[in-house]
Scaffold this motif. Structure first.
Motif, PDB file in Angstrom:
ATOM      1  N   ALA A  15      -4.561  -8.778   9.943  1.00 47.34           N
ATOM      2  CA  ALA A  15      -5.615  -9.790   9.777  1.00 47.34           C
ATOM      3  C   ALA A  15      -6.959  -9.229  10.234  1.00 47.34           C
ATOM      4  O   ALA A  15      -7.988  -9.440   9.576  1.00 47.34           O
ATOM      5  CB  ALA A  15      -5.254 -11.053  10.556  1.00 47.34           C
ATOM      6  N   GLY A  16      -6.941  -8.497  11.339  1.00 49.06           N
ATOM      7  CA  GLY A  16      -8.182  -7.893  11.836  1.00 49.06           C
ATOM      8  C   GLY A  16      -8.747  -6.893  10.837  1.00 49.06           C
ATOM      9  O   GLY A  16      -9.950  -6.894  10.547  1.00 49.06           O
ATOM     10  N   ALA A  17      -7.867  -6.061  10.300  1.00 49.88           N
ATOM     11  CA  ALA A  17      -8.322  -5.044   9.346  1.00 49.88           C
ATOM     12  C   ALA A  17      -8.862  -5.694   8.075  1.00 49.88           C
ATOM     13  O   ALA A  17      -9.852  -5.231   7.493  1.00 49.88           O
ATOM     14  CB  ALA A  17      -7.159  -4.097   9.018  1.00 49.88           C
ATOM     15  N   ILE A  18      -8.215  -6.762   7.639  1.00 52.09           N
ATOM     16  CA  ILE A  18      -8.676  -7.464   6.426  1.00 52.09           C
ATOM     17  C   ILE A  18     -10.035  -8.107   6.694  1.00 52.09           C
ATOM     18  O   ILE A  18     -10.970  -7.996   5.879  1.00 52.09           O
ATOM     19  CB  ILE A  18      -7.633  -8.529   6.006  1.00 52.09           C
ATOM     20  CG1 ILE A  18      -6.380  -7.830   5.451  1.00 52.09           C
ATOM     21  CG2 ILE A  18      -8.215  -9.517   4.996  1.00 52.09           C
ATOM     22  CD1 ILE A  18      -5.144  -8.709   5.389  1.00 52.09           C
TER      23      ILE A  18
ATOM     24  N   ALA B  71      -5.368  -0.096   2.222  1.00 50.52           N
ATOM     25  CA  ALA B  71      -6.196   0.840   1.452  1.00 50.52           C
ATOM     26  C   ALA B  71      -5.658   0.974   0.029  1.00 50.52           C
ATOM     27  O   ALA B  71      -6.432   1.040  -0.942  1.00 50.52           O
ATOM     28  CB  ALA B  71      -6.229   2.203   2.145  1.00 50.52           C
ATOM     29  N   ALA B  72      -4.336   0.975  -0.109  1.00 53.60           N
ATOM     30  CA  ALA B  72      -3.737   1.051  -1.448  1.00 53.60           C
ATOM     31  C   ALA B  72      -4.064  -0.207  -2.252  1.00 53.60           C
ATOM     32  O   ALA B  72      -4.299  -0.142  -3.467  1.00 53.60           O
ATOM     33  CB  ALA B  72      -2.226   1.236  -1.326  1.00 53.60           C
ATOM     34  N   VAL B  73      -4.078  -1.352  -1.597  1.00 56.34           N
ATOM     35  CA  VAL B  73      -4.441  -2.604  -2.267  1.00 56.34           C
ATOM     36  C   VAL B  73      -5.878  -2.498  -2.797  1.00 56.34           C
ATOM     37  O   VAL B  73      -6.163  -2.842  -3.956  1.00 56.34           O
ATOM     38  CB  VAL B  73      -4.305  -3.811  -1.300  1.00 56.34           C
ATOM     39  CG1 VAL B  73      -5.006  -5.049  -1.856  1.00 56.34           C
ATOM     40  CG2 VAL B  73      -2.834  -4.103  -1.000  1.00 56.34           C
ATOM     41  N   VAL B  74      -6.774  -1.997  -1.959  1.00 59.91           N
ATOM     42  CA  VAL B  74      -8.179  -1.897  -2.364  1.00 59.91           C
ATOM     43  C   VAL B  74      -8.324  -0.931  -3.535  1.00 59.91           C
ATOM     44  O   VAL B  74      -9.015  -1.222  -4.525  1.00 59.91           O
ATOM     45  CB  VAL B  74      -9.048  -1.477  -1.155  1.00 59.91           C
ATOM     46  CG1 VAL B  74     -10.474  -1.123  -1.610  1.00 59.91           C
ATOM     47  CG2 VAL B  74      -9.066  -2.585  -0.105  1.00 59.91           C
ATOM     48  N   ARG B  75      -7.651   0.210  -3.454  1.00 64.32           N
ATOM     49  CA  ARG B  75      -7.736   1.183  -4.562  1.00 64.32           C
ATOM     50  C   ARG B  75      -7.222   0.571  -5.873  1.00 64.32           C
ATOM     51  O   ARG B  75      -7.837   0.710  -6.926  1.00 64.32           O
ATOM     52  CB  ARG B  75      -6.920   2.436  -4.235  1.00 64.32           C
ATOM     53  CG  ARG B  75      -7.703   3.495  -3.468  1.00 64.32           C
ATOM     54  CD  ARG B  75      -6.984   4.852  -3.489  1.00 64.32           C
ATOM     55  NE  ARG B  75      -5.599   4.760  -3.032  1.00 64.32           N
ATOM     56  CZ  ARG B  75      -5.223   4.770  -1.744  1.00 64.32           C
ATOM     57  NH1 ARG B  75      -6.120   4.874  -0.780  1.00 64.32           N
ATOM     58  NH2 ARG B  75      -3.953   4.680  -1.429  1.00 64.32           N
ATOM     59  N   ALA B  76      -6.102  -0.126  -5.780  1.00 64.53           N
ATOM     60  CA  ALA B  76      -5.548  -0.763  -6.991  1.00 64.53           C
ATOM     61  C   ALA B  76      -6.511  -1.832  -7.496  1.00 64.53           C
ATOM     62  O   ALA B  76      -6.686  -2.007  -8.711  1.00 64.53           O
ATOM     63  CB  ALA B  76      -4.177  -1.353  -6.682  1.00 64.53           C
ATOM     64  N   GLY B  77      -7.147  -2.556  -6.554  1.00 66.75           N
ATOM     65  CA  GLY B  77      -8.114  -3.581  -6.943  1.00 66.75           C
ATOM     66  C   GLY B  77      -9.304  -2.982  -7.677  1.00 66.75           C
ATOM     67  O   GLY B  77      -9.761  -3.506  -8.698  1.00 66.75           O
ATOM     68  N   GLU B  78      -9.772  -1.846  -7.193  1.00 71.48           N
ATOM     69  CA  GLU B  78     -10.906  -1.178  -7.855  1.00 71.48           C
ATOM     70  C   GLU B  78     -10.531  -0.795  -9.288  1.00 71.48           C
ATOM     71  O   GLU B  78     -11.314  -0.975 -10.218  1.00 71.48           O
ATOM     72  CB  GLU B  78     -11.316   0.071  -7.071  1.00 71.48           C
ATOM     73  CG  GLU B  78     -12.081  -0.274  -5.790  1.00 71.48           C
ATOM     74  CD  GLU B  78     -12.144   0.879  -4.775  1.00 71.48           C
ATOM     75  OE1 GLU B  78     -12.737   0.676  -3.706  1.00 71.48           O
ATOM     76  OE2 GLU B  78     -11.586   1.971  -5.054  1.00 71.48           O
TER      77      GLU B  78
END
Lengths: 491, 491
Positions: free
Chosen positions: B391-394, B480-487
């Motif tokens: 949660a903190g990282a998000i 980080a993988a979620v963000v990359r996939a989102g991009e």
């Protein structure tokens, strides 16, 4: 953890510990069932188990060895030929190992992304068993269940929703049973109690069940079924389903499926066949004719933890048409959103009454491939042979009375002491069975069955022969033990 | 056979085969989930599986190795830290080994003479968990189930029969729901879908469920509950049960149990608490306060295949008073005749919806003893810590939006691309999740949750952190993988 880094090594070591504890516990037991009264045994085991939830743990290996040994020492072991009371089979080692793999991977069949390959395996197993039952595997569907009780519940539940929708145009799942509708279920007097229980669970009430009389072979009387259907229509009631039994629990009786299917079709009523026990005959060239007509059923209960030699649970529910499952369809945001389904991420959620669901299909798949149809058929035939052998030995014994010739692998009989009244015979049979348990000598089944002349429900003993490794001479020894116990219990 | 002469040796060898196949399959997979589209994967696996029911078998070892390797290669493996989509836990090796022992012995809990020691073990486990929940173990009772869905079904079924009997003096199980009676069930809008489904199964209809509004913390609003109860009484309807949730699937929200219990008591209505997920907090010194008031529930759902790290199935249903089970009582000639029960051969048939029943209590008993309360509590706390870390990282990430602070071990959030409309954000999140699956990189959950300002149900992503071996940096890599996939999915 069982998988991941270091997982397999830890798991391998603990499995070895468990196998040793199983052998130690079996040696401690020394027979089919531990000797002692249930009260004595429970007290001893509770003490040995100690605090089940201590503040601080005792460590994995110690806890595993201790509890496993206790379970084995206190088991009624179906792998012992003298354990022949129930439809309680000795499991195949290969099925146990496959079941362990399912536990270690822990897929859950409610969504694709918890069980990618397990989903395919279940679909394949269901298609194969649908084909075995005589269905077109491309049109049929099904699901693995916890057993006959859940499968029968599914059969009635889907039939309820189908019948109510057709009759009243409403969804019973959504709105309950409409006022003024009196749903009925028809099965034979010898049907399994789970049929009435399911009717109670799903809101029809157990009184909704009409128990159709049986013929002299304990099979549903089709003429009586037809008359009941006609009468209930006249009373304005709604027939939800006919439930035929293919292999009753006690006598293995198979209802006349072709004639019942014809009556179901004539009345436009759904037919569910409870083949939890008799379904195993499908594997056997010799016995499968008993199940002719099964393919006309709308839905079917099978149970591979009976004939099939699976560890519990290995129930199967089949439907001739995939559409039968529609009342269970359900879209859930966190499990099977529409766009995921469209992208091919299909879930089996709408096939089951459960959500999280263990892949019991894995052990079934391994067993079917390992033994093949003929391999399983040979095991079924051996059990059938044992039952015929037992029936012959009982018929030839002066103090044993065979109730009926065996159909599958059960033999119902009683010990008949000389010169005692009927109610004493009942008591002697009940007591001799408990004596065999108490002395750790045998697990024999019991039931009641109507006396063919007086109709009185008399206590009967029952052998359920599901261990294909049992030798005929071991059955003879078991019957001799029954007679000895009977002599000691006769006043 | 797994037991009996030569059984343990054969079993040991096959278990070793299965463990090797599990490791080989995991290596073949090489990540949390196999890469590929579901269609490609299913086609490949169907081909590899071949005929599931051949005429002649291929032998035990070959079939076991082949199907086990396939299942492992095609698993979404919860032991991999990047598999964090569902309440789908990695099982403890010790629990898997104990479950194997249960399979090998194959006791069935529907009668004493199929499960002498297993009956004692289940009674002990249930008593220990009843005590943990705050019940008096001497007065309480319970049963092990297939999971929260079955436990919730039992809670509603028993409540239905209790409420109808008290209101109309008839047994709903026997006679169905009397004409003119309109039974209702009350739960929060965030309750699990199995509540409505169960209402449909048991003949109340899903429309019988009143969805009580929630507060800003997604917890049932007690004032609204009180108002609904008062209103339904005024309409002449019958409140069957209030179902409170202790740990919703998506957000881990815990309804205010003490206030709800007070309202249930004031209205004389049964209270069932679905603690399938949140029940695990009982093991934790830090989190157990969340469940204060649980002991006031009439019946409780727990699930040790969530927090508890059991292979499926390990559900538990508890009742504060043993009498709650009375509607399930059943005497069956072949299972629990009266004189056998009087002689101490008690059966657990009347505690379950099932008949044949696997002793899932065995693995639970071993685990509770092996880890103790504090050992399990430490695992729960580690998952809670991971959720707080996530949660903190998000919250700190410019392209991720945290939906709500975590309560237990789930974190609901979404990827927010710059300058795109809301419906595109939904599509991007759905597509990025499928991309992670397709590329074999991660299993991330998804759900929908109302936008706090507009109320629109928006697609959200979800991490369900149930692997206590996961490191915080692995959670960072997953995000980080979620963000990359989102991009890559942003138009």
């Amino acid at each position: 953890m069982a998988q991941g880094e270091g997982g397999p090594a830890a798991l391998g070591a603990l499995l070895a510990t468990a196998v040793t504890a199983l052998a130690d516990g079996a040696a401690e037991r020394g027979g089919p069932v531990p000797a002692g009264t249930p009260g004595e045994l429970a007290a001893r085991w509770e003490k040995r188990l100690g605090t089940p939830l201590p503040e601080h743990g005792t460590g994995a290996a110690a806890a595993l060895a201790e509890v496993t040994r206790l379970l084995a020492a206190g088991a009624a072991d179906p792998a012992d030929p003298a354990c022949a009371g129930h439809l309680h089979c000795p499991p195949l080692a290969v099925a146990v190992a496959a079941d362990m793999a399912a536990s270690a991977l822990n897929p859950s069949l409610d969504s694709w992304d918890q069980a990618p390959a397990a989903t395919t395996v279940e679909r394949s197993v269901v298609a194969a068993l649908a084909g075995l039952a005589g269905y077109d595997p491309a049109a049929a569907s099904g699901v693995v269940t916890t057993g006959g009780t859940e499968s029968n519940l599914m059969g009635l539940l889907l039939a309820r929703d189908h019948a109510v929708a057709r009759h009243s145009g409403v969804s019973a799942a959504r709105s309950g049973i409409p006022a003024g509708v009196r749903p009925r279920v028809l099965c034979s007097r010898a049907a399994h109690f789970s049929i009435a229980r399911a009717a109670g669970f799903i809101g029809l009430g157990e009184d909704a069940v009409i128990a159709v009389p049986t013929d002299s072979g304990h099979r549903m009387d089709p003429a009586a079924l037809d008359a009941e259907l006609t009468a209930l229509r006249r009373r304005g009631e709604l027939p939800v389903a006919i439930v035929a039994t293919a292999g009753t629990t006690d006598l293995g009786a198979v209802d006349p499926l072709p004639r019942i299917a014809g009556i179901a079709a004539a009345h436009g009523t759904r037919l569910h066949v409870d083949a939890a026990y008799g379904g195993g005959a499908l594997f056997s060239d010799r016995l499968r004719l008993l199940l002719a007509g099964l393919e006309a059923a709308d839905t079917i209960t099978l149970d591979l933890h009976k004939f099939g030699w699976q560890p519990v649970a290995a129930g199967v529910f089949l439907a001739r048409e995939r559409a039968a499952f529609e009342p269970l369809d359900r879209q859930v945001a966190y499990l099977n959103p529409e766009d995921d389904e469209e992208a091919g991420y299909t879930s089996l959620l709408g096939h089951s009454l459960r959500t999280t669901r263990r892949p019991d299909a894995a052990k079934i798949a391994v067993t079917l491939k390992a033994l093949g149809r003929t391999g399983l058929g040979a095991l079924v035939d051996r059990c059938h042979d044992l039952a015929r052998h037992a029936a012959g030995a009982i018929a030839a014994h002066p103090r044993l009375a065979l109730y009926a010739p065996p159909t599958l692998s059960t033999v119902v009989f009683r010990y008949v002491p000389a010169d005692v009244p009927e109610d004493v015979v009942d008591a002697v049979n009940a007591r001799l069975r408990r004596r065999l348990l108490r002395e750790g000598l045998a697990v024999v089944g019991r039931t009641t069955a109507p006396d063919p002349t007086t109709g009185r429900e008399a206590v009967q003993l029952k052998l359920t022969l599901l261990n294909p490794d049992t030798e005929p001479r071991t059955v003879d020894a078991l019957l001799a033990a029954v007679v000895r116990a009977g002599e000691r219990e006769t006043p």
